[in-house]
Motif scaffolding. Structure first.
Motif, short mmCIF file in Angstrom:
data_model
loop_
_atom_site.label_atom_id
_atom_site.label_comp_id
_atom_site.label_asym_id
_atom_site.label_seq_id
_atom_site.Cartn_x
_atom_site.Cartn_y
_atom_site.Cartn_z
N SER A 36 -4.09 0.65 -10.23
CA SER A 36 -5.41 1.29 -10.17
C SER A 36 -5.53 2.16 -8.92
O SER A 36 -6.04 3.27 -8.98
N PHE A 37 -5.07 1.64 -7.80
CA PHE A 37 -5.13 2.42 -6.56
C PHE A 37 -4.34 3.72 -6.69
O PHE A 37 -4.75 4.77 -6.17
N ARG A 38 -3.22 3.66 -7.35
CA ARG A 38 -2.42 4.88 -7.52
C ARG A 38 -3.16 5.90 -8.37
O ARG A 38 -3.10 7.10 -8.10
N ARG A 39 -3.85 5.44 -9.40
CA ARG A 39 -4.63 6.38 -10.22
C ARG A 39 -5.76 7.01 -9.41
O ARG A 39 -6.08 8.18 -9.58
N LEU A 40 -6.35 6.22 -8.54
CA LEU A 40 -7.48 6.70 -7.73
C LEU A 40 -7.04 7.53 -6.53
O LEU A 40 -7.86 8.20 -5.91
N GLY A 41 -5.77 7.46 -6.16
CA GLY A 41 -5.29 8.16 -4.98
C GLY A 41 -5.70 7.50 -3.68
O GLY A 41 -5.81 8.18 -2.65
N ASP A 42 -5.91 6.19 -3.71
CA ASP A 42 -6.34 5.44 -2.52
C ASP A 42 -5.10 4.96 -1.76
O ASP A 42 -4.50 3.94 -2.11
N GLY A 43 -4.72 5.68 -0.71
CA GLY A 43 -3.51 5.34 0.04
C GLY A 43 -3.58 3.99 0.70
O GLY A 43 -2.60 3.22 0.69
N GLU A 44 -4.72 3.66 1.30
CA GLU A 44 -4.86 2.36 1.93
C GLU A 44 -4.69 1.24 0.90
O GLU A 44 -4.00 0.25 1.14
N GLY A 45 -5.31 1.43 -0.26
CA GLY A 45 -5.22 0.41 -1.30
C GLY A 45 -3.79 0.24 -1.79
O GLY A 45 -3.32 -0.90 -1.99
N VAL A 46 -3.08 1.34 -2.00
CA VAL A 46 -1.68 1.26 -2.42
C VAL A 46 -0.86 0.50 -1.38
O VAL A 46 -0.05 -0.39 -1.72
N ALA A 47 -1.06 0.84 -0.11
CA ALA A 47 -0.31 0.17 0.95
C ALA A 47 -0.56 -1.34 0.94
O ALA A 47 0.37 -2.14 1.05
N TRP A 48 -1.83 -1.73 0.80
CA TRP A 48 -2.15 -3.16 0.83
C TRP A 48 -1.58 -3.90 -0.37
O TRP A 48 -1.06 -5.00 -0.25
N SER A 49 -1.68 -3.30 -1.54
CA SER A 49 -1.15 -3.99 -2.72
C SER A 49 0.36 -4.12 -2.64
O SER A 49 0.94 -5.14 -3.08
N LEU A 50 1.04 -3.12 -2.05
CA LEU A 50 2.49 -3.22 -1.86
C LEU A 50 2.85 -4.32 -0.86
O LEU A 50 3.85 -5.03 -1.03
N ILE A 51 2.05 -4.47 0.19
CA ILE A 51 2.29 -5.56 1.15
C ILE A 51 2.17 -6.90 0.44
O ILE A 51 3.02 -7.79 0.60
N SER A 52 1.12 -7.07 -0.35
CA SER A 52 0.92 -8.33 -1.07
C SER A 52 2.07 -8.60 -2.03
O SER A 52 2.63 -9.71 -2.08
N LEU A 53 2.47 -7.57 -2.80
CA LEU A 53 3.57 -7.75 -3.76
C LEU A 53 4.89 -8.03 -3.04
O LEU A 53 5.72 -8.81 -3.51
N GLY B 119 -1.70 -1.82 8.18
CA GLY B 119 -0.65 -1.79 7.17
C GLY B 119 0.74 -1.78 7.79
O GLY B 119 1.66 -2.45 7.32
N VAL B 120 0.91 -1.04 8.89
CA VAL B 120 2.18 -1.02 9.60
C VAL B 120 2.51 -2.40 10.13
O VAL B 120 3.64 -2.90 9.97
N ALA B 121 1.55 -3.04 10.78
CA ALA B 121 1.77 -4.35 11.39
C ALA B 121 2.15 -5.40 10.35
O ALA B 121 3.08 -6.18 10.54
N TRP B 122 1.44 -5.42 9.23
CA TRP B 122 1.72 -6.38 8.17
C TRP B 122 3.09 -6.12 7.53
O TRP B 122 3.84 -7.07 7.24
N SER B 123 3.41 -4.87 7.29
CA SER B 123 4.70 -4.54 6.67
C SER B 123 5.85 -5.00 7.55
O SER B 123 6.84 -5.57 7.08
N LEU B 124 5.76 -4.74 8.85
CA LEU B 124 6.80 -5.17 9.79
C LEU B 124 6.91 -6.69 9.81
O LEU B 124 8.02 -7.25 9.87
N ASN B 125 5.77 -7.36 9.77
CA ASN B 125 5.75 -8.82 9.75
C ASN B 125 6.54 -9.37 8.56
O ASN B 125 7.46 -10.20 8.71
N GLN B 126 6.24 -8.88 7.39
CA GLN B 126 6.89 -9.40 6.19
C GLN B 126 8.36 -8.99 6.10
O GLN B 126 9.21 -9.76 5.64
N LEU B 127 8.69 -7.79 6.57
CA LEU B 127 10.10 -7.38 6.61
C LEU B 127 10.88 -8.26 7.58
O LEU B 127 12.06 -8.57 7.33
N GLY B 128 10.25 -8.66 8.67
CA GLY B 128 10.91 -9.58 9.60
C GLY B 128 11.23 -10.92 8.96
O GLY B 128 12.30 -11.50 9.20
#
Length: 826
Positions: free
Chosen positions: A643-660, A692-701
């Motif tokens: 849904s975020f991708r359809r809406l063009g919501d970059g923040e939403g896309v980033a967060w859903s990718l972190i969760s997934l 989003g940067v901080a969370w992504s780095l956390n999970q990649l670690g």
């Protein structure tokens, strides 16, 4: 007969000397310069040079070739030879040479390379070096003239104009530099053109600004008459003549990290010349030259102050004022003895309208757009074509006079002033009656801009508007300061309320929260809610929540909830419920969090808010994976992502990718997790979305730790911890510390691992937030491994030291591998 005799006598007078005699013989033979050159076996330029007097002392062989081609008799040959000898022996005018430079030119290699190519390769015949007073135009002009001496066989002629007070004196100054001193000045410009003729000459005009119109007229006339002439000019203002090529002299390069930049090298060189030893003080030097924007004159004047001040004192003084930038070389002109003098000289050349606008534009901090300038100049909230055209014209005139800089990025032009120039302009504004009005117009423009941006931050234009607000951050801060200082409650509330989402996305949690709290404090106690008041309470609650101030957040959010309900604003109510769900989630009350997010979803669905519904799905998925329900979480977060991708919501896309990505890594699907998390990291970095940067780095670690790549894991987790700490997110900082403890234990650093667990526990106790359910298994395994590796006393000592250490001290980075205990907790 008398007519022919009269004409011949006139020719004899006009064509005296070898060049004139050669021209007369050529004409009598009915030959053009090209025809004579062909018959004599010489070049056309050689013939022209001899006739114009640019080339003297022709060799005997050349004289014979010319005489043969012209079919001269014996008497005519003798006359031609004698004339050549007489011209050689006669004294010739001497060109005024460029003066010797007083010291080494530092940091202008790139500038010299570019400008020399333009003139040396004849890409342009007129090059103007422009820039504000003190930027180093004359010094660069001197160096360039020296570099070009071999490219102009007939010489380089220096024409200094700084001392002139009358535009009528420009042409005589040129004549004097060329060695001409004619008695009759009625045709002086033509005499100058005749003297230059076809000579390959470089004429250098220095300091043209105060006589720029006259210099332009002289240059245009000479370039038209003298085909091999090139001109180099230094001026704060453009000459504006046909063929002019402009080179804007930039400031010296500023230091990055430990780089010994040109600006630093200049300061060190000039301070050392005064006996000041700067060993080990380059960081303070860098602070000084950054404050001075790399302006060479300002740097030299500041360095001169090291005879009575330390570098620390100098840096501190410059933070508040540039008034100490004076006392330059007493042999220099008054305008070069202080920065104020340099700027004042330019200011005095402005028209009244230009001076007024120059002062008004000082209200901007960190640059401005044309639209913003038009509002401040005109006072209209939405300036029409006439006001915008006037703003463009006046701005362009100040750009041409080097008092304003223009930069172009992404198809948009922005304008700014160097710091020393802005201070001068601000001083001028303070002396006028329009200062309060200019500041008010500035603030009102940025209130409107913030409210426009607020509407754009949840859609396809999010990235563009985030960048726009970031570029205007200093102006937004200035507008906010005005609203608070003048106790303009309405403007303060509108501005802070419109900006809280930007502050969240770009990581300005503390600053945005302070703005909202101070704005709310301006309001009288009232039982009548307004949309602006409810939004401000929502924003204040959200930013407090992000800093783990859960009690403050809850108070603000509950207030906002009541206000939105009284306003019958379903969408606002849904937003507050969503934020309250976040507080419950971080405090470990997953049932309450899920209930609040479900209520939020229902309200968003009721009003048809697709974005709100998507966020509710994502938040429900977030709660699900934190409590360990990974399959449910995956379904909800996948739906949210699509849904975020359809809406063009970059923040939403980033967060859903972190969760997934987190879901995949907890399922052990490490390849898939890395793909998702790298995508979220790239998107978050592009948006400047720090959480989003901080969370992504956390999970990649965590992914790399699970793979056993502990060195890579440490790098990623350290970066994540630094981001979370800077943001003020203590809840996530605690989780990253626990992950670093797991890595430390894997690498055999049991005491340091215990220290990190203690530090995490101390953070959790302060914010009253437990270890998330999904992380408990790893946490307990790490703690158990540490307890098995250490005796009870060593474990308790290390753990207690970590628990009492400030987070800032813990988050300095992972230590090098060592068998010795880490010094942070000894």
């Amino acid at each position: 007969m008398s007519s022919d005799g009269s004409r011949r006598g006139s020719d004899d007078v006009q064509e005296a000397g070898f060049g004139g005699l050669l021209r007369r013989h050529r004409r009598e033979a009915g030959l053009s310069q090209e025809g004579l050159a062909e018959l004599a076996g010489l070049s056309v330029d050689a013939i022209a040079a001899l006739e114009r007097g640019r080339r003297r002392a022709p060799r005997a062989h050349t004289l014979r070739l010319l005489a043969d081609a012209l079919r001269l008799n014996s008497a005519e040959r003798t006359q031609l030879t004698t004339s050549a000898r007489n011209d050689t022996e006669a004294p010739q005018p001497v060109l005024r040479r460029p003066p010797a430079a007083p010291n080494e030119l530092i940091g202008r290699t790139a500038e010299l390379t570019t400008t020399r190519r333009l003139l040396g390769q004849r890409i342009t015949r007129l090059l103007t070096l422009t820039g504000p007073g003190g930027i180093g135009k004359t010094r660069l002009t001197l160096a360039l003239a020296g570099e070009l001496s071999d490219d102009f066989p007939d010489g380089v002629c220096w024409v200094p104009l700084a001392a002139l007070t009358d535009a009528e004196a420009v042409a005589p100054a040129v004549a004097a530099s060329l060695g001409l001193h004619p008695m009759d000045t009625s045709r002086l410009l033509q005499d100058i053109a005749d003297q230059i003729g076809r000579r390959t000459l470089l004429l250098v005009f220095d300091n043209c600004s105060h006589v720029v119109s006259a210099v332009g007229q002289v240059c245009a006339a000479l370039l038209e008459s003298c085909p091999n002439l090139s001109i180099l000019a230094s001026s704060r203002e453009l000459l504006r003549v046909p063929g002019e090529n402009v080179y804007v002299v930039p400031p010296l390069t500023l230091p990055e990290e430990s780089e010994l930049s040109a600006a630093v090298r200049l300061f060190v060189d000039r301070a050392s010349a005064r006996g000041y030893d700067l060993t080990g003080q380059l960081e303070q030097v860098a602070r000084v030259v950054r404050r001075l924007d790399g302006m060479p004159l300002a740097i030299e004047l500041a360095a001169a102050r090291t005879n009575v001040m330390t570098i620390e004192e100098l840096a501190g003084e410059l933070e508040t004022s540039f008034g100490i930038l004076a006392g330059g070389d007493r042999t220099a002109s008054p305008r070069q003895q202080s920065m104020r003098g340099a700027i004042e000289w330019s200011h005095d050349l402005l028209t009244a309208a230009e001076r007024d606008v120059f002062a008004q534009l000082s209200v901007f901090v960190g640059g401005w757009s044309l639209g913003a300038a038009a509002v401040v100049m005109s006072g209209e909230s939405a300036p029409g074509p006439v006001a915008r055209a006037e703003a463009l014209d006046l701005t362009g005139r100040l750009v041409d006079k080097s008092l304003i800089r223009v930069t172009r990025h992404g198809g948009v032009a922005r304008y700014d002033m160097l710091a020393v120039i802005r201070e001068f302009a601000a001083d001028r504004l303070q002396t006028t009656s329009s200062v309060d009005e200019a500041v008010r117009r500035h603030a009102h423009f940025y209130v409107g801009l913030a409210e426009q941006a607020e509407r754009e931050l949840r859609g396809a234009n999010q990235e563009e508007w985030l960048e726009r607000l970031q570029s205007e951050l200093d102006n937004l801060r200035s507008a906010m300061a005005w609203a608070l200082q003048t106790r303009s409650a309405s403007e303060a509330l509108r501005l802070s309320g419109a900006l809280w989402r930007f502050c969240y996305l770009r990581g300005h949690y503390a600053e945005g929260g302070q703005w909202l709290e101070r704005s709310l404090a301006l309001l009288p106690t009232t039982d009548d809610p307004s949309p602006a008041l409810a939004k401000a309470n929502l924003g204040a609650g959200m930013l407090a929540f992000l800093q783990c101030e859960y009690d403050v957040a809850t108070t603000r959010l509950v207030t906002a909830l009541a206000q939105y309900k009284e306003l019958d604003d379903a969408a606002g109510t849904a937003l507050v419920l969503q934020r309250l769900g976040g507080v419950a989630r971080e405090r470990g009350d997953y049932r309450a969090a899920e209930d609040l997010h479900c209520q939020s979803y229902d309200l968003f669905e009721k009003v048809g808010d697709q974005s709100g519904m998507s966020w509710a799905h994502n938040q429900l998925g977030f709660v699900a994976w934190l409590r360990g329900d990974l399959d449910i979480a995956a379904r909800r977060c996948t739906k949210a992502r699509d849904s975020f991708r359809r809406l063009g919501d970059g923040e939403g896309v980033a967060w859903s990718l972190i969760s997934l990505g987190a879901i995949a890594q907890y399922k052990g699907e490490l390849v898939q997790a890395e793909v998702l998390l790298q995508e979220s990291l790239t998107l978050s970095q592009r948006l400047g979305y720090r959480e989003g940067v901080a969370w992504s780095l956390n999970q990649l670690g965590i992914v790399e730790r699970r793979r056993g790549l502990t060195e890579r894991a440490v790098h990623l987790l350290d970066e994540s911890l630094a981001e979370h700490r800077d943001l003020g997110d203590r809840w996530r900082s605690a989780s990253v510390l626990e992950e670093l403890a797991a890595v430390a234990q894997q690498r055999g650093h049991s005491e340091y691992a215990a220290f990190l667990l203690g530090a995490a526990d101390g953070v959790r106790e302060v914010i009253q937030a437990p270890v998330p359910e999904v992380e408990k298994r790893d946490y307990l395994a790490t703690r158990s491994a540490i307890e098995e590796s250490l005796d009870r006393r060593a474990y308790r000592t290390a753990w207690s030291a970590g628990r009492s250490a400030p987070l800032a001290a813990v988050a300095d980075g992972y230590p090098e591998q060592s068998s010795a205990p880490h010094p942070r907790y000894l």
